[in-house]
Design a protein around this motif. Sequence first.
Motif, PDB file in Angstrom:
ATOM      1  N   LEU A  97      -2.551  -0.567   7.147  1.00 12.17           N
ATOM      2  CA  LEU A  97      -2.718  -1.677   6.207  1.00 12.17           C
ATOM      3  C   LEU A  97      -3.904  -2.549   6.593  1.00 12.17           C
ATOM      4  O   LEU A  97      -4.665  -3.003   5.730  1.00 12.17           O
ATOM      5  N   GLY A 145      -5.874  -1.921   3.474  1.00 13.21           N
ATOM      6  CA  GLY A 145      -5.249  -2.782   2.488  1.00 13.21           C
ATOM      7  C   GLY A 145      -6.199  -3.857   1.985  1.00 13.21           C
ATOM      8  O   GLY A 145      -7.210  -4.178   2.622  1.00 13.21           O
ATOM      9  N   VAL A 157      -2.589   0.995  -2.040  1.00 14.85           N
ATOM     10  CA  VAL A 157      -3.352   0.616  -0.849  1.00 14.85           C
ATOM     11  C   VAL A 157      -4.679   1.373  -0.859  1.00 14.85           C
ATOM     12  O   VAL A 157      -4.702   2.612  -0.861  1.00 14.85           O
TER      13      VAL A 157
END
Length: 380
Positions: A97, A101, A226
């Motif tokens: 992430l 992300g 994502v």
Amino acid sequence: MDFTLSKEQRDIVRAAREFAQGEFTNRALEFDRGETFDLEIWRTACELGFVGTFLAEEYGGAGLGFLEHSLITEEFWAVDPGCGQSVLAVTFGAELLQLFGNEEQKQMVLPELVEGKAIMCSCITEPEAGSDPSRAATSAVRDGDGWRINGSKMFITNGTIAKYSLIFAATDPDNPDRHARHSFFLTPTDVPGFQATKLKGKLGIRASDTAEVALSNLWVPDEALVGELGHGFQYLMAFFNRTRLHICAQAVGLARGCLDESVKHLKGRVQFGQALAKFQANQFKVAEMATRIRASRNLYWEAAWNVDRGKVDHGLIAMAKWFSARTAVEASDEALQIHGGYGYFDEYKVQRLYRDAKILELYEGTKEVEKIIVAGTLLG
């Protein structure tokens, strides 16, 4: 080359060792037998700054590297692997992430992980897709301004206790390039269609939560995607190149625990009129154990040091992962042999270490997969 840790790194090691010895030692057997864990220990670890050290400061992390995170991991696993996994694996997925992300996703999740307010899981492995994630069959199909996800995930760390999940799903299953078929989605777990069932009866790291996850008509909005569509496999490989460093540290820590227990037993137990430490066969065992541990640590330190400086050496990471995991398995076998019949009972730490060790050659890439990667860097 300088293999000396900085003062800050030495302080981290010392603090991690003291925390693990104080929090894990007296309860490790309880957690192993009950296949459970006291999450107050995790919250305390968060308060003391041990969790998410590799996360940037703007997300609540310490802004340190994967080497520092690995140093903590080694100390925790040297005391007890099950407890160490339960405390540090709560961020599993944060590596991906943080890399891929968007800002909103990172601000929503990452600070909560560091503050002890949330646990994360990553739904990747499937019953029919383990070592080859490009074959994952979980599907994500367009539905309005979002995606409808269906599938089954297996062996998911933190599956029943996670607040957030990363889901690896096929968004373009017919793409001729099997490495462009999948994407990642970020979702809370308390939504309709996400159901986790705790898996019991594990061989080792029994304190750590492991689950089967059923995804049934789980709807996520477009904002859950994502990074870029179809880049999931590439993201996953980048993710593993970070998390495999943690596995190396886990292995070195476990092997260290085996060595420490073996030395203590050899010095304290008498057979045939003298301490077991006097027998050359036992001396050979601990000498080989210590040498392989040092070699394994040097491998993962170099690999982590490189990653922290922007050089991701896929082959070196695979070497470190395979070699350190094998070191841990062999060390646990020798440690139990040194303890003899005593080591066969769970009151002795080596029995738990023996059971905990094998997972290191299985998760985050089996030993066979790591060898394939190493060979590929040599042979093309």
